[in-house]
Design a protein around this motif. Structure first.
Motif, PDB file in Angstrom:
ATOM      1  N   TRP A 292       0.828  -1.207   0.000  1.00 48.05           N
ATOM      2  CA  TRP A 292       0.000   0.000   0.000  1.00 48.05           C
ATOM      3  C   TRP A 292       0.865   1.261   0.000  1.00 48.05           C
ATOM      4  N   ARG A 293       1.878   1.289   0.835  1.00 45.52           N
ATOM      5  CA  ARG A 293       2.733   2.477   0.932  1.00 45.52           C
ATOM      6  C   ARG A 293       3.486   2.759  -0.363  1.00 45.52           C
ATOM      7  N   ASN A 294       3.741   1.712  -1.135  1.00 42.90           N
ATOM      8  CA  ASN A 294       4.518   1.892  -2.362  1.00 42.90           C
ATOM      9  C   ASN A 294       3.657   2.109  -3.597  1.00 42.90           C
ATOM     10  N   LEU A 295       2.350   2.049  -3.454  1.00 44.50           N
ATOM     11  CA  LEU A 295       1.491   2.352  -4.595  1.00 44.50           C
ATOM     12  C   LEU A 295       1.688   3.806  -5.004  1.00 44.50           C
ATOM     13  N   PRO A 296       1.861   4.086  -6.275  1.00 48.22           N
ATOM     14  CA  PRO A 296       2.166   5.466  -6.702  1.00 48.22           C
ATOM     15  C   PRO A 296       1.041   6.449  -6.451  1.00 48.22           C
ATOM     16  N   SER A 297      -0.205   6.011  -6.531  1.00 44.52           N
ATOM     17  CA  SER A 297      -1.330   6.932  -6.316  1.00 44.52           C
ATOM     18  C   SER A 297      -2.363   6.261  -5.432  1.00 44.52           C
ATOM     19  N   ARG A 298      -2.425   6.706  -4.188  1.00 43.90           N
ATOM     20  CA  ARG A 298      -3.391   6.164  -3.231  1.00 43.90           C
ATOM     21  C   ARG A 298      -4.481   7.205  -2.996  1.00 43.90           C
ATOM     22  N   PRO A 299      -5.741   6.829  -3.102  1.00 42.31           N
ATOM     23  CA  PRO A 299      -6.812   7.780  -2.796  1.00 42.31           C
ATOM     24  C   PRO A 299      -6.646   8.309  -1.368  1.00 42.31           C
ATOM     25  N   PRO A 300      -6.555   9.628  -1.188  1.00 46.29           N
ATOM     26  CA  PRO A 300      -6.281  10.174   0.146  1.00 46.29           C
ATOM     27  C   PRO A 300      -7.294   9.758   1.205  1.00 46.29           C
ATOM     28  N   ASP A 301      -8.584   9.692   0.819  1.00 44.70           N
ATOM     29  CA  ASP A 301      -9.591   9.332   1.816  1.00 44.70           C
ATOM     30  C   ASP A 301      -9.424   7.887   2.277  1.00 44.70           C
ATOM     31  N   LEU A 302      -9.084   6.993   1.350  1.00 39.73           N
ATOM     32  CA  LEU A 302      -8.857   5.593   1.727  1.00 39.73           C
ATOM     33  C   LEU A 302      -7.552   5.448   2.493  1.00 39.73           C
ATOM     34  N   ASP A 303      -6.541   6.212   2.096  1.00 41.54           N
ATOM     35  CA  ASP A 303      -5.252   6.145   2.785  1.00 41.54           C
ATOM     36  C   ASP A 303      -5.404   6.526   4.253  1.00 41.54           C
ATOM     37  N   ALA A 304      -6.227   7.527   4.528  1.00 39.55           N
ATOM     38  CA  ALA A 304      -6.448   7.939   5.917  1.00 39.55           C
ATOM     39  C   ALA A 304      -7.139   6.847   6.711  1.00 39.55           C
ATOM     40  N   LYS A 305      -8.042   6.107   6.061  1.00 43.66           N
ATOM     41  CA  LYS A 305      -8.736   5.017   6.748  1.00 43.66           C
ATOM     42  C   LYS A 305      -7.802   3.827   6.981  1.00 43.66           C
ATOM     43  N   VAL A 306      -6.905   3.583   6.038  1.00 45.13           N
ATOM     44  CA  VAL A 306      -5.973   2.456   6.174  1.00 45.13           C
ATOM     45  C   VAL A 306      -4.983   2.699   7.299  1.00 45.13           C
ATOM     46  N   ARG A 307      -4.399   3.873   7.301  1.00 43.92           N
ATOM     47  CA  ARG A 307      -3.287   4.124   8.217  1.00 43.92           C
ATOM     48  C   ARG A 307      -3.759   4.565   9.598  1.00 43.92           C
ATOM     49  N   LYS A 308      -4.896   5.195   9.674  1.00 47.08           N
ATOM     50  CA  LYS A 308      -5.501   5.639  10.925  1.00 47.08           C
ATOM     51  C   LYS A 308      -4.662   6.678  11.660  1.00 47.08           C
ATOM     52  N   SER A 309      -3.387   6.410  11.793  1.00 46.90           N
ATOM     53  CA  SER A 309      -2.514   7.397  12.431  1.00 46.90           C
ATOM     54  C   SER A 309      -1.434   7.804  11.438  1.00 46.90           C
ATOM     55  N   LEU A 310      -1.176   9.091  11.327  1.00 43.45           N
ATOM     56  CA  LEU A 310      -0.194   9.613  10.381  1.00 43.45           C
ATOM     57  C   LEU A 310       0.936  10.293  11.133  1.00 43.45           C
ATOM     58  N   PRO A 311       2.159  10.281  10.599  1.00 44.47           N
ATOM     59  CA  PRO A 311       3.280  10.941  11.277  1.00 44.47           C
ATOM     60  C   PRO A 311       3.064  12.450  11.334  1.00 44.47           C
ATOM     61  N   ALA A 312       3.488  13.056  12.432  1.00 44.00           N
ATOM     62  CA  ALA A 312       3.360  14.506  12.595  1.00 44.00           C
ATOM     63  C   ALA A 312       4.557  15.016  13.373  1.00 44.00           C
ATOM     64  N   ALA A 313       4.925  16.263  13.104  1.00 45.04           N
ATOM     65  CA  ALA A 313       6.044  16.869  13.830  1.00 45.04           C
ATOM     66  C   ALA A 313       5.625  17.145  15.271  1.00 45.04           C
ATOM     67  N   VAL A 314       6.490  16.780  16.205  1.00 47.28           N
ATOM     68  CA  VAL A 314       6.208  17.002  17.623  1.00 47.28           C
ATOM     69  C   VAL A 314       7.414  17.673  18.271  1.00 47.28           C
ATOM     70  N   SER A 315       7.179  18.291  19.405  1.00 43.94           N
ATOM     71  CA  SER A 315       8.256  18.910  20.179  1.00 43.94           C
ATOM     72  C   SER A 315       8.128  18.437  21.611  1.00 43.94           C
ATOM     73  N   ILE A 316       9.002  17.500  21.981  1.00 41.40           N
ATOM     74  CA  ILE A 316       8.966  16.925  23.331  1.00 41.40           C
ATOM     75  C   ILE A 316      10.217  17.369  24.061  1.00 41.40           C
ATOM     76  N   ALA A 317      10.024  18.028  25.164  1.00 41.20           N
ATOM     77  CA  ALA A 317      11.160  18.542  25.937  1.00 41.20           C
ATOM     78  C   ALA A 317      11.996  17.392  26.475  1.00 41.20           C
ATOM     79  N   VAL A 318      13.318  17.534  26.378  1.00 39.99           N
ATOM     80  CA  VAL A 318      14.218  16.512  26.911  1.00 39.99           C
ATOM     81  C   VAL A 318      14.306  16.687  28.429  1.00 39.99           C
ATOM     82  N   PRO A 319      14.059  15.623  29.195  1.00 42.06           N
ATOM     83  CA  PRO A 319      14.116  15.765  30.652  1.00 42.06           C
ATOM     84  C   PRO A 319      15.535  16.022  31.125  1.00 42.06           C
TER      85      PRO A 319
END
Length: 406
Positions: A292-319
């Motif tokens: 699925w990840r290597n398919l050249p054109s994935r319908p965005p609405d279906l891709d969101a349902k498949v993956r459920k969680s998507l990577p996002a930039a985060v900022s976590i303070a180092v203790p």
């Protein structure tokens, strides 16, 4: 062929491939495989004949399964892993009572037990996006139907033993997607479990598969190849003109044994000029996500349902740095002392899982082992294993060499 090469081959033209799914494609969804069902039937028969109370949880213990298998052997049942185990135990438990068979399957394959995995969602997305046109399965469950409904909000009706003649018409008319259940649907009484049923496939569904094999390549996933009537269908497909024009690829878990019938089928296909291979994969989910990840054109609405969680930039303070030991912590038990040396057991030949379980049983479960190139052990030898016991274990694993303990 490795799974990366199979992925490249599939994504180049996904519509050119039909899928053949076995119970392994549904196992991570919380549903039992054929092997799980066999052991459950053995448990039921043993409890009935010996007036015992053995729970499904007890069946996780090697000593319990060994005792039950020994009982079955004494009664003249098929040996462990024999092809006829499945049908034999169904006949012993249910006879020819199809209503009881169906009730049993409805209980263990109930809708509320299904938890769709990433691999199931990918299959639902492929069907929903018309990237996969036809799927065959020996499964009775509703995992694929559930996946299509969850991903796209649409429904897919399976062709099964009741109404099987419509499958060929749908294929001729290209009424995609097509989903065929060769052994029936657990929600109906017409399911194939007994030896007389499994001896041959439904003629209409079999013809649908044979016709599809002349138009599509096939990818087999989660299926061991133990059903002779199914394997015979693949052999018949090879005998027809232009078999598997886009290839025949049989996937299996990495390190799992390949049944002779599967190896012979692949060899026969290659000899006839078909691009065919056995492909080791990590899991069904991992393979499907890779594709699925290597398919050249994935319908965005279906891709969101498949993956459920998507990577996002985060900022976590180092203790801030701490000063209290230990540096590493576990949820329950702190690591007080780190071992500096270990016992290394290097087997001279491959050890199968049955032998490892035997080793652990000999040690009365005081050791934990797993399959790897080397076996490393930690602990105090006087507290866990005597030298005599260690020698016995070494003998069990074919003359292993061991270094000193730390």
């Amino acid at each position: 062929m490795n799974q990366g090469e199979l992925t490249d081959h599939f994504i180049a033209r996904p519509q050119a491939f039909a899928w053949f799914l076995g119970a392994g494609a549904s196992r991570m969804s919380g549903l039992p495989t054929a092997t799980d069902i066999i052991w459950d039937l053995k448990r039921r028969f043993y409890c009935r004949e010996e007036n015992q109370d053995v729970s499904r949880q007890d069946m996780q213990l090697p000593a319990v399964t060994a005792r039950i298998q020994s009982f079955m052997d004494s009664r003249g049942f098929p040996p462990l892993w024999a092809d006829e185990e499945y049908s034999t135990y169904f006949e012993k438990i249910f006879g020819t009572d199809r209503e009881r068979q169906s009730a049993y399957l409805r209980a263990i394959l109930a809708e509320d037990k299904v938890r769709l995995t990433a691999g199931n969602r990918v299959m639902g997305a492929l069907l929903s996006a018309a990237l996969t046109r036809i799927v065959f399965t020996t499964n009775f469950d509703s995992v694929v139907e559930r996946a299509v409904a969850e991903i796209s909000g649409r429904s897919i009706s399976a062709f099964h033993l009741e109404g099987s003649t419509a499958a060929n018409q749908a294929l001729s008319n290209e009424e995609w997607p097509i989903y065929c259940k060769l052994h029936g649907d657990f929600r109906y009484e017409s399911v194939k479990n007994l030896s007389v049923d499994l001896a041959q496939q439904d003629a209409a569904l079999a013809e649908c598969l044979l016709t599809a094999a002349g138009r599509f390549g096939f990818i087999v996933a989660g299926y061991s190849g133990r059903d002779e009537s199914v394997m015979n269908l693949f052999r018949l497909a090879l005998a027809r003109p232009n078999p598997f024009p886009h290839g025949l690829f049989w996937t299996g878990m990495r390190g799992a044994p390949v049944l002779p019938a599967v190896a012979e089928l692949i060899e026969a296909a290659v000899a006839m000029g078909v691009r065919a291979a056995y492909v080791e994969v990590d899991t069904f989910d991992a393979l499907m996500l890779r594709m699925w990840r290597n398919l050249p054109s994935r319908p965005p609405d279906l891709d969101a349902k498949v993956r459920k969680s998507l990577p996002a930039a985060v900022s976590i303070a180092v203790p801030s740095h701490g000063s209290m030991p230990p540096l590493l912590r576990l949820n329950a038990v702190p690591i007080a002392v780190l071992p500096r040396r270990a016992l290394a057991v290097r087997p001279r030949q491959d050890i199968d899982w049955a032998t490892l379980r035997s080793i652990q049983s000999e040690a009365e479960s005081r050791i934990l082992v797993t399959k790897a190139p080397n076996i490393l052990c930690w602990g105090d030898p006087d507290a866990c294993l005597s030298s005599e016991h260690l020698a016995q274990i070494a003998a069990l694993i074919s003359g292993a060499r061991a270094s000193s303990w730390g």
